[in-house]
Enzyme design. Structure first.
Site, short mmCIF file in Angstrom:
data_model
loop_
_atom_site.label_atom_id
_atom_site.label_comp_id
_atom_site.label_asym_id
_atom_site.label_seq_id
_atom_site.Cartn_x
_atom_site.Cartn_y
_atom_site.Cartn_z
N HIS A 268 0.80 -1.19 0.13
CA HIS A 268 -0.06 0.18 -0.17
C HIS A 268 0.74 1.21 -0.05
CE1 HIS A 268 -3.67 2.53 1.13
NE2 HIS A 268 -2.53 3.25 1.75
N GLU A 269 1.90 1.14 1.08
CA GLU A 269 2.48 2.71 1.17
C GLU A 269 3.50 2.58 -0.29
OE1 GLU A 269 2.14 4.74 2.99
OE2 GLU A 269 0.67 3.58 4.24
N HIS A 272 1.80 4.35 -2.86
CA HIS A 272 1.94 5.85 -2.72
C HIS A 272 3.48 6.34 -3.29
CE1 HIS A 272 -1.47 6.92 -0.52
NE2 HIS A 272 -1.34 6.00 0.52
N GLU A 298 -4.62 7.74 -2.92
CA GLU A 298 -5.16 6.59 -2.19
C GLU A 298 -5.42 5.71 -3.55
OE1 GLU A 298 -5.20 5.56 0.61
OE2 GLU A 298 -4.00 7.17 1.58
#
Length: 505
Positions: A268-269, A272, A298
């Site tokens: 997830h990170e 980003h 997001e």
């Protein structure tokens, strides 16, 4: 553009470079505050950040900036990108000049203390430690909104929302979130009534932190995260932070007996961070070297985490390697593993939520923070209202504040209006997926062969390369030809969980 205009644009970028350098220093101090700084350093660090924030305020509100704005606003022959640069600089100037510089410094110091109090409260599971600081963050947020609002008819919450999702309104969010909530609850109820129980105990075994880190590092590199331009550390709450060009950092939190938590958190990170690393250097010193919005941001993190890393194709490629790295999975079938990581089970912790119910966690926070800022919800009553909404939407209640109202750091950092971005990210991501599959019908087949560069390239070409030239409502139409809606995400969920649970959705 005229030669004089080009020269002036060069002068402007040279001036904006000073703001960029200051942000670089503040970002690095912010990362250190949340990752390595000893607790006793917090008060002085808050003062340092407050001082730097005031210096940034001076740069953003100086006569020089006003002079640049006045010069370019008179010019008729500006290219489209320069027009956007000036529009964003003017928006920042108009906003910042409405806020007294000392107020901004005072707010930064208070926020630093609030974040430290939240960590202490969460560690002890005691909301009362954090309560006065939360009240101060709410008061400051309202004060900030009153300073910068241009339309008295706008609510304070809508002003704050615009900081993260420009152009969005409470009305538009209420409409799209109502459709989303109803669709998710319908799928959730059908899954509950199916009486199918997926065994996810295979995920709850001990895996050494070093082994988890080695695997996720390998995967992140494969997906496109450049470790030469970033690093991965540990923190209480995972986050991504852009220090500057060539330095985009991520953090995670390892849980020894729940190794998939850190894995999906890192991916997830990483989503980003890949976005930030891809924004072209040509947009430096322009106010455009960042994401279109936090919802678009997001969309990238949740695209990598869920649409890619929770897909059957991803694990068709990676499962044999996982079995070699984690021997306890050697007798587990791919189907059982895939179903386990996609099991639907209403939970209390947002960051641990399954893909289906995740957006309900966000909608709960959206509804609550609207009441905190615009309504009549008292901080004293916050834990009670939080628990009631979890009971209503997910059928479960927190046993303490740690797994309830204290689980997120956002409000401690005066971040109100951000939470909707998480659910909007799901919607944007699914809409991007629909267009990606039209452009690359063999996308998932190539993933099964371990090929991810085509995905990275498509996202870069269509989204990352634009920085914040487009507002989110513009970008979604440029990329997909449609306005944002919930139908693609709900379609994606129904197709996925029909297969996982072998039911008709």
């Amino acid at each position: 553009m005229r030669e004089e205009v080009n020269m002036k644009l060069g002068e402007l970028k040279s001036y904006l470079k000073n703001i960029y350098y200051l942000n670089h220093a503040m970002s690095l101090l912010g990362w250190d505050t949340r990752v390595t700084m000893p607790r006793k350093g917090n008060d002085e660090r808050g003062e340092v950040l407050g001082y730097l924030s005031l210096e940034g305020y001076k740069l953003r509100t100086s006569p020089q900036i006003k002079g640049f704005i006045d010069f370019f606003e008179k010019e008729k022959d500006l290219d489209d990108v320069t027009k956007v640069i000036i529009k964003k600089i003017k928006k920042s100037y108009d906003k910042m000049t409405k806020i007294p510089g000392e107020k901004n410094k005072e707010w930064v110091i208070s926020t630093s203390k609030s974040e430290a109090a939240w960590e202490d409260a969460k560690d002890k599971g005691d909301f009362h430690i954090f309560k006065p600081h939360l009240q101060e963050m709410i008061n400051i947020s309202k004060e900030f909104a009153e300073y910068i609002k241009e339309d008295d008819k706008k609510s304070n919450y809508e002003v704050l929302l615009d900081e993260f999702e420009p152009g969005n309104t409470i009305e538009s969010l209420d409409n799209v979130f109502t459709d989303l909530k109803e669709g998710i609850l319908d799928i959730l109820n059908k899954i509950k009534n199916s009486n199918i129980n997926i065994d996810d105990s295979i995920l709850k075994v001990s895996v050494k932190k070093a082994d988890q880190e080695a695997f996720v590092t390998h995967v992140l590199e494969k997906l496109g995260y450049d470790f030469k331009g970033g690093r991965m550390d540990e923190s209480v709450h995972p986050f991504t932070l852009t220090v500057g060009c060539g330095d985009v950092r991520i953090t995670t939190r390892y849980i020894e007996n729940a190794f998939t938590n850190a894995f999906f958190s890192c991916v997830h990170e990483g989503g980003h961070a890949i976005y930030e690393q891809d924004i072209p250097n040509t947009l430096k010193y322009t106010y455009l070297d960042t994401a279109s919005s936090m919802g678009i941001h997001e969309s990238q993190s949740r695209f990598y985490e869920n649409i890619i890393a929770r897909s059957e194709s991803f694990w068709t490629y990676y499962f044999k390697e996982v079995q070699q790295r984690f021997p306890h999975l050697k007798d587990v079938s791919l189907d059982n593993f895939y179903n386990a990581i996609n099991k639907v089970k209403p939970s209390l912790i947002r960051v641990d939520a399954d893909e289906l119910t995740y957006s309900l966690h966000v909608i709960i926070r959206y509804e609550i923070e609207k009441m905190l800022i615009d309504g009549d919800l008292n901080v004293e009553d916050l834990p009670k209202v939080w628990n009631e909404k979890y009971k209503e939407y997910l059928g479960i209640e927190p046993k303490d504040d740690r797994e309830g109202v204290l689980q997120d750091m956002h409000w401690s950092g005066r971040i109100f209006g951000y939470f909707p971005s998480y659910a909007l990210g799901n919607l944007y991501g699914a809409q991007f997926l629909n267009k990606m599959l039209k452009d690359m019908p063999d996308m998932y087949e190539r993933i099964e062969e371990g090929e991810f560069s085509h995905i990275h390239k498509w996202l870069n070409d269509n989204i990352h390369a634009h920085g914040s030239i487009y507002e989110p409502s513009e970008l979604i139409k440029v990329v997909t030809g449609e306005e944002l809606n919930s139908k693609y995400f709900l379609k994606y969920l129904r197709e996925k969980y029909s297969k996982v649970y072998n039911i008709n959705l």
